[in-house]
Write a protein that holds these residues in place. Structure first.
Motif, PDB file in Angstrom:
ATOM      1  N   ARG A   3       4.546  37.491 -12.131  1.00 40.43           N
ATOM      2  CA  ARG A   3       5.588  36.679 -12.228  1.00 40.43           C
ATOM      3  C   ARG A   3       5.867  36.020 -13.414  1.00 40.43           C
ATOM      4  N   HIS A   4       7.042  35.747 -13.777  1.00 41.04           N
ATOM      5  CA  HIS A   4       7.302  35.114 -15.006  1.00 41.04           C
ATOM      6  C   HIS A   4       8.274  34.042 -15.013  1.00 41.04           C
ATOM      7  N   ILE A   5       8.133  32.984 -15.581  1.00 40.40           N
ATOM      8  CA  ILE A   5       9.017  31.796 -15.863  1.00 40.40           C
ATOM      9  C   ILE A   5       9.443  31.578 -17.127  1.00 40.40           C
ATOM     10  N   ASP A   6      10.924  31.791 -17.226  1.00 40.35           N
ATOM     11  CA  ASP A   6      11.420  31.519 -18.508  1.00 40.35           C
ATOM     12  C   ASP A   6      12.110  30.001 -18.294  1.00 40.35           C
ATOM     13  N   LEU A   7      11.318  29.182 -19.261  1.00 42.72           N
ATOM     14  CA  LEU A   7      11.874  27.773 -19.230  1.00 42.72           C
ATOM     15  C   LEU A   7      12.848  27.709 -20.472  1.00 42.72           C
ATOM     16  N   GLN A   8      13.946  27.123 -20.200  1.00 42.87           N
ATOM     17  CA  GLN A   8      14.874  26.587 -21.338  1.00 42.87           C
ATOM     18  C   GLN A   8      15.244  24.989 -21.216  1.00 42.87           C
ATOM     19  N   ILE A   9      15.196  24.413 -22.430  1.00 41.38           N
ATOM     20  CA  ILE A   9      15.206  23.197 -22.354  1.00 41.38           C
ATOM     21  C   ILE A   9      16.572  22.757 -23.302  1.00 41.38           C
ATOM     22  N   ASP A  10      17.547  22.121 -22.692  1.00 45.19           N
ATOM     23  CA  ASP A  10      18.817  21.948 -23.443  1.00 45.19           C
ATOM     24  C   ASP A  10      19.051  20.389 -23.311  1.00 45.19           C
ATOM     25  N   VAL A  11      17.999  19.505 -23.615  1.00 46.26           N
ATOM     26  CA  VAL A  11      18.070  18.020 -23.596  1.00 46.26           C
ATOM     27  C   VAL A  11      17.434  17.582 -24.783  1.00 46.26           C
ATOM     28  N   PHE A  23       5.376  23.393 -14.970  1.00 48.74           N
ATOM     29  CA  PHE A  23       6.365  24.184 -14.377  1.00 48.74           C
ATOM     30  C   PHE A  23       5.774  25.315 -13.667  1.00 48.74           C
ATOM     31  N   GLU A  24       5.098  26.064 -14.509  1.00 50.37           N
ATOM     32  CA  GLU A  24       4.301  27.334 -13.983  1.00 50.37           C
ATOM     33  C   GLU A  24       3.418  27.142 -12.870  1.00 50.37           C
ATOM     34  N   ARG A  25       2.671  26.128 -12.805  1.00 48.08           N
ATOM     35  CA  ARG A  25       1.720  25.712 -11.685  1.00 48.08           C
ATOM     36  C   ARG A  25       2.840  25.450 -10.152  1.00 48.08           C
ATOM     37  N   TRP A  26       3.877  24.780 -10.539  1.00 48.83           N
ATOM     38  CA  TRP A  26       4.661  24.225  -9.334  1.00 48.83           C
ATOM     39  C   TRP A  26       5.521  25.460  -8.905  1.00 48.83           C
ATOM     40  N   VAL A  27       5.733  26.403  -9.504  1.00 45.64           N
ATOM     41  CA  VAL A  27       6.564  27.594  -9.301  1.00 45.64           C
ATOM     42  C   VAL A  27       5.703  28.308  -8.545  1.00 45.64           C
ATOM     43  N   GLN A  28       4.324  28.815  -9.260  1.00 44.24           N
ATOM     44  CA  GLN A  28       3.448  29.621  -8.426  1.00 44.24           C
ATOM     45  C   GLN A  28       3.022  28.972  -7.335  1.00 44.24           C
ATOM     46  N   THR A  29       2.967  27.770  -7.007  1.00 48.80           N
ATOM     47  CA  THR A  29       2.420  27.285  -5.633  1.00 48.80           C
ATOM     48  C   THR A  29       3.623  27.399  -4.429  1.00 48.80           C
ATOM     49  N   ALA A  30       4.878  27.458  -5.045  1.00 46.68           N
ATOM     50  CA  ALA A  30       5.902  27.701  -4.153  1.00 46.68           C
ATOM     51  C   ALA A  30       5.898  29.063  -3.729  1.00 46.68           C
ATOM     52  N   LEU A  31       5.598  30.066  -4.781  1.00 49.66           N
ATOM     53  CA  LEU A  31       5.527  31.676  -4.583  1.00 49.66           C
ATOM     54  C   LEU A  31       4.403  32.138  -3.781  1.00 49.66           C
TER      55      LEU A  31
END
Length: 152
Positions: A3-11, A23-31
């Motif tokens: 699994r891979h999470i691409d985090l893009q920040i535009d703020v 972010f990684e932990r939260w996505v992994q928990t859902a998946l």
């Protein structure tokens, strides 16, 4: 598991955002237990970008907390892309304050909520909403976060 999470920040206020590991932990928990591999792009957007996307894809001319864009590969094209999330930092922070929640807990909820949308969960019909909300409550409890709908 791949699994891979691409985090893009535009703020501009990126220092106030959760850490990439969160972010990684939260996505992994859902998946976990639902999908073993795939990539999700999480883009942290401004209210202006959120409003533009919300207007274009949902017909609602206002910024929103999270938008989910599931990816469907054409038949015969093996791609591990699950989809994209566009999360508006300003809206998440404002909602957390209005709902008397910690900002971090609300971020976790929005990431899990959006990820579940990418997996096909929805809340348009009452019975679907009950299933999705129960799952969100369960996943957030695994992270030590209280029921986000309790005070709603």
């Amino acid at each position: 598991m791949n699994r891979h999470i691409d985090l893009q920040i535009d703020v501009d206020n990126s220092a106030a955002l959760p850490q990439p590991e969160q972010f990684e932990r939260w996505v992994q928990t859902a998946l976990d237990g639902r999908i073993d591999r795939g990539e999700i792009c999480i883009r942290i957007v401004t209210p202006e970008e959120s409003q533009t996307l919300n207007r274009e894809y949902r017909g609602k001319d206002r910024p929103t907390n999270v938008l989910s864009f599931p990816f469907e590969a054409p038949p015969g094209v093996p791609v591990d892309l699950i989809g994209d999330l566009a999360i508006c930092a300003d809206v998440v922070e404002q909602e957390a304050q209005e709902q008397n929640k910690t900002v971090t807990d609300h971020w976790a909820h929005m990431v899990i909520h959006g990820t579940l949308h990418l997996l096909g969960f929805d809340h348009i019909k009452d019975d679907e909403a009950e299933v999705m909300e129960a799952l969100e409550i369960e996943l957030l409890a695994q992270l030590g976060i209280a029921d986000p709908y309790e005070s709603a």
